[in-house]
Structures are given as C-alpha cells and as structure tokens.
Motif scaffolding. Structure first.
Motif, mmCIF file in Angstrom:
data_model
loop_
_atom_site.group_PDB
_atom_site.id
_atom_site.type_symbol
_atom_site.label_atom_id
_atom_site.label_comp_id
_atom_site.label_asym_id
_atom_site.label_seq_id
_atom_site.Cartn_x
_atom_site.Cartn_y
_atom_site.Cartn_z
ATOM 1 N N THR A 1 0.941 40.597 -24.808
ATOM 2 C CA THR A 1 1.482 41.098 -23.553
ATOM 3 C C THR A 1 2.019 42.496 -23.787
ATOM 4 O O THR A 1 2.151 42.948 -24.930
ATOM 5 C CB THR A 1 2.583 40.172 -22.987
ATOM 6 O OG1 THR A 1 2.833 40.530 -21.618
ATOM 7 C CG2 THR A 1 3.885 40.260 -23.763
ATOM 8 N N LYS A 2 2.344 43.169 -22.687
ATOM 9 C CA LYS A 2 3.016 44.463 -22.732
ATOM 10 C C LYS A 2 4.225 44.345 -21.826
ATOM 11 O O LYS A 2 4.151 43.707 -20.776
ATOM 12 C CB LYS A 2 2.115 45.582 -22.194
ATOM 13 C CG LYS A 2 0.883 45.842 -22.996
ATOM 14 C CD LYS A 2 0.039 46.911 -22.294
ATOM 15 C CE LYS A 2 -1.324 47.005 -22.928
ATOM 16 N NZ LYS A 2 -2.201 47.926 -22.192
ATOM 17 N N LEU A 3 5.331 44.951 -22.236
ATOM 18 C CA LEU A 3 6.496 44.983 -21.367
ATOM 19 C C LEU A 3 7.208 46.308 -21.526
ATOM 20 O O LEU A 3 7.001 47.017 -22.510
ATOM 21 C CB LEU A 3 7.421 43.793 -21.616
ATOM 22 C CG LEU A 3 7.937 43.531 -23.028
ATOM 23 C CD1 LEU A 3 9.187 44.331 -23.313
ATOM 24 C CD2 LEU A 3 8.246 42.056 -23.174
ATOM 25 N N ASN A 4 8.034 46.636 -20.542
ATOM 26 C CA ASN A 4 8.839 47.843 -20.598
ATOM 27 C C ASN A 4 10.212 47.443 -21.119
ATOM 28 O O ASN A 4 10.911 46.647 -20.491
ATOM 29 C CB ASN A 4 8.944 48.479 -19.208
ATOM 30 C CG ASN A 4 9.645 49.822 -19.255
ATOM 31 O OD1 ASN A 4 10.621 50.021 -19.976
ATOM 32 N ND2 ASN A 4 9.155 50.760 -18.465
ATOM 33 N N ARG A 5 10.587 47.989 -22.267
ATOM 34 C CA ARG A 5 11.851 47.600 -22.893
ATOM 35 C C ARG A 5 13.059 47.919 -22.004
ATOM 36 O O ARG A 5 14.065 47.210 -22.043
ATOM 37 C CB ARG A 5 11.987 48.248 -24.262
ATOM 38 C CG ARG A 5 12.093 49.752 -24.244
ATOM 39 C CD ARG A 5 12.083 50.330 -25.652
ATOM 40 N NE ARG A 5 12.180 51.773 -25.633
ATOM 41 C CZ ARG A 5 13.323 52.447 -25.609
ATOM 42 N NH1 ARG A 5 14.477 51.802 -25.601
ATOM 43 N NH2 ARG A 5 13.332 53.763 -25.585
ATOM 44 N N LYS A 6 12.944 48.942 -21.152
ATOM 45 C CA LYS A 6 14.058 49.309 -20.281
ATOM 46 C C LYS A 6 14.355 48.214 -19.261
ATOM 47 O O LYS A 6 15.480 48.087 -18.795
ATOM 48 C CB LYS A 6 13.788 50.641 -19.586
ATOM 49 C CG LYS A 6 13.901 51.828 -20.534
ATOM 50 C CD LYS A 6 13.781 53.141 -19.793
ATOM 51 C CE LYS A 6 14.130 54.292 -20.724
ATOM 52 N NZ LYS A 6 14.110 55.575 -20.000
ATOM 53 N N ASP A 7 13.326 47.419 -18.900
ATOM 54 C CA ASP A 7 13.536 46.303 -17.975
ATOM 55 C C ASP A 7 14.522 45.281 -18.535
ATOM 56 O O ASP A 7 15.088 44.481 -17.798
ATOM 57 C CB ASP A 7 12.215 45.586 -17.680
ATOM 58 C CG ASP A 7 11.254 46.425 -16.846
ATOM 59 O OD1 ASP A 7 11.688 47.439 -16.246
ATOM 60 O OD2 ASP A 7 10.072 46.059 -16.796
ATOM 61 N N PHE A 8 14.696 45.293 -19.864
ATOM 62 C CA PHE A 8 15.569 44.326 -20.529
ATOM 63 C C PHE A 8 16.822 44.984 -21.101
ATOM 64 O O PHE A 8 17.465 44.434 -21.994
ATOM 65 C CB PHE A 8 14.782 43.590 -21.620
ATOM 66 C CG PHE A 8 13.664 42.767 -21.049
ATOM 67 C CD1 PHE A 8 13.883 41.463 -20.623
ATOM 68 C CD2 PHE A 8 12.400 43.303 -20.880
ATOM 69 C CE1 PHE A 8 12.871 40.716 -20.064
ATOM 70 C CE2 PHE A 8 11.369 42.557 -20.319
ATOM 71 C CZ PHE A 8 11.613 41.263 -19.909
ATOM 72 N N GLY A 9 17.162 46.156 -20.604
ATOM 73 C CA GLY A 9 18.398 46.818 -21.013
ATOM 74 C C GLY A 9 18.317 47.553 -22.336
ATOM 75 O O GLY A 9 19.346 47.995 -22.852
ATOM 76 N N LEU A 10 17.122 47.709 -22.891
ATOM 77 C CA LEU A 10 16.957 48.470 -24.132
ATOM 78 C C LEU A 10 16.621 49.907 -23.739
ATOM 79 O O LEU A 10 15.463 50.306 -23.677
ATOM 80 C CB LEU A 10 15.848 47.869 -25.005
ATOM 81 C CG LEU A 10 16.256 46.644 -25.819
ATOM 82 C CD1 LEU A 10 16.364 45.419 -24.937
ATOM 83 C CD2 LEU A 10 15.269 46.386 -26.917
ATOM 84 N N VAL A 11 17.667 50.681 -23.435
ATOM 85 C CA VAL A 11 17.479 52.004 -22.833
ATOM 86 C C VAL A 11 17.755 53.160 -23.786
ATOM 87 O O VAL A 11 17.500 54.313 -23.450
ATOM 88 C CB VAL A 11 18.351 52.157 -21.564
ATOM 89 C CG1 VAL A 11 17.921 51.153 -20.511
ATOM 90 C CG2 VAL A 11 19.828 51.982 -21.893
ATOM 91 N N TRP A 12 18.247 52.873 -24.994
ATOM 92 C CA TRP A 12 18.573 53.950 -25.932
ATOM 93 C C TRP A 12 17.336 54.795 -26.213
ATOM 94 O O TRP A 12 16.227 54.286 -26.331
ATOM 95 C CB TRP A 12 19.097 53.370 -27.256
ATOM 96 C CG TRP A 12 19.512 54.439 -28.224
ATOM 97 C CD1 TRP A 12 20.766 54.980 -28.370
ATOM 98 C CD2 TRP A 12 18.688 55.126 -29.183
ATOM 99 N NE1 TRP A 12 20.750 55.950 -29.340
ATOM 100 C CE2 TRP A 12 19.486 56.059 -29.856
ATOM 101 C CE3 TRP A 12 17.335 55.051 -29.514
ATOM 102 C CZ2 TRP A 12 19.001 56.907 -30.852
ATOM 103 C CZ3 TRP A 12 16.841 55.897 -30.504
ATOM 104 C CH2 TRP A 12 17.669 56.806 -31.166
ATOM 105 N N ASN A 13 17.552 56.109 -26.330
ATOM 106 C CA ASN A 13 16.476 56.999 -26.720
ATOM 107 C C ASN A 13 17.078 58.311 -27.196
ATOM 108 O O ASN A 13 18.289 58.522 -27.078
ATOM 109 C CB ASN A 13 15.488 57.246 -25.576
ATOM 110 C CG ASN A 13 14.052 57.192 -26.067
ATOM 111 O OD1 ASN A 13 13.761 57.583 -27.199
ATOM 112 N ND2 ASN A 13 13.162 56.713 -25.229
ATOM 113 N N ALA A 14 16.253 59.172 -27.720
ATOM 114 C CA ALA A 14 16.668 60.506 -28.129
ATOM 115 C C ALA A 14 15.581 61.480 -27.706
ATOM 116 O O ALA A 14 14.394 61.218 -27.889
ATOM 117 C CB ALA A 14 16.866 60.555 -29.645
#
Length: 177
Positions: A139-152
């Motif tokens: 499957t593919k998912l968007n990590r931001k949908d699950f609150g994993l929003v950290w980035n640089a």
C-alpha cells in the motif's frame, strides 16, 4: 479448503517500507517485531479475519541515529504510541489470487481506512507435512495523514523526508491444528 487460523512465521516474513529522502533517493526500513492474526481460507479471503500489530520500537533503517529520531515525538512518539495496528474491515476479490484488503490503520493515535493490494502467493506442505501459505501485500499512504509531519527544508528547495510511504508485507503462515 476451509477457514483456519494461520500463525505467521516471522523468520520467513517481512514488513518493510520505503520513503523518499532529499527528494532524490529512497530510504528503506523494516519493522522486525510484529504479530498477525489471520483466520482465513487462502482460496477465498473475502470473509477472512486479518489483524496486525507492529512494535514501532523494532524499526530498523540500518542507522541507529535515524531509528532513534523516528522513535521520538518528531515521528512515531513511541512513548505514547508504541504500536501500529491494522484490522481488516472489508475484503474484495479482484482475481483468483488478488484482493483489496481495506481496514482501520492506526498510527500515532490516528485511525484511517487504508487498502492493501494482497496476493495469495500459494499454499503447500512443508517437508514436515504442515500446511503453509504465502501472502504479499502493499500500500501507499501519506504520513502526514497520521500526524507524522516533521520535516526539514533543503537549501536546494524541497524537503528532507517525502510524504508518501510505501509499505510492503511478505508473510509465510502455518495452518494451526
């Protein structure tokens, strides 16, 4: 074949993921500790019971510093959310051995429907006469949908970590008596 309980053989199974890094390459990782409950007839998964539970602490990207960062509040927050789970809610047959398995996917306290493309790779007997079944799923998912929003942000534009995460599962399961 009738519906039976299948025990996942972790030594012949894998739960892996891929995510873009710096917008130019991919980082791969795995979760080494997971459990699954599969109650199914491998010839017809449409009424199967499928549940997964993954110990997020078992993440392995072959880089200890990165693994520890992923365990932190920036990503998985394993102190508060030690497990990722999936419980199938709907299974549709697409062809003889291919299914869409939709279920409740929970990560970091957020539950959303996710659909895995699942293939029954085959059923047979091992050298000791035990019935064994093989399954693969992705499957593919968007990590931001699950609150994993950290980035640089990168100096060259773009970001360090991609939003799309590809998940691949390979399971070998043994029929329980």
């Amino acid at each position: 074949m009738t519906k039976a309980v299948w025990q996942v053989d972790k030594s012949h199974s894998a739960l892996e993921f891929t995510v873009k890094h710096m917008m130019i390459s991919k980082v791969r990782g795995a979760f080494n500790n997971f459990d699954a409950t599969v109650e199914a007839d491998p010839n017809d998964l449409t009424d199967a019971k499928i549940e997964f539970s993954v110990e997020l602490n078992s993440i392995d990207t072959r880089n200890e510093d990165r693994d520890n960062h992923l365990r932190s509040n920036d990503f998985f927050d394993i102190a508060n959310h030690p497990k990722m789970t999936f419980v199938a809610t709907d299974i549709k047959k697409k062809s003889d051995d291919n299914y869409d398995v939709t279920g409740d996917f929970t990560l970091r306290g957020v539950t959303k429907p996710v659909t895995f493309d699942v293939t029954v790779e085959g059923v047979g007997k091992d050298p000791w006469g035990n019935e064994v079944a093989g399954f693969s799923g992705s499957t593919k998912l968007n990590r931001k949908d699950f609150g994993l929003v950290w980035n640089a942000a990168l100096e060259t534009g773009g970001v360090l970590v991609g939003e799309e995460v590809k998940i691949n599962i390979e399971l070998e399961a043994h029929k329980q008596a």
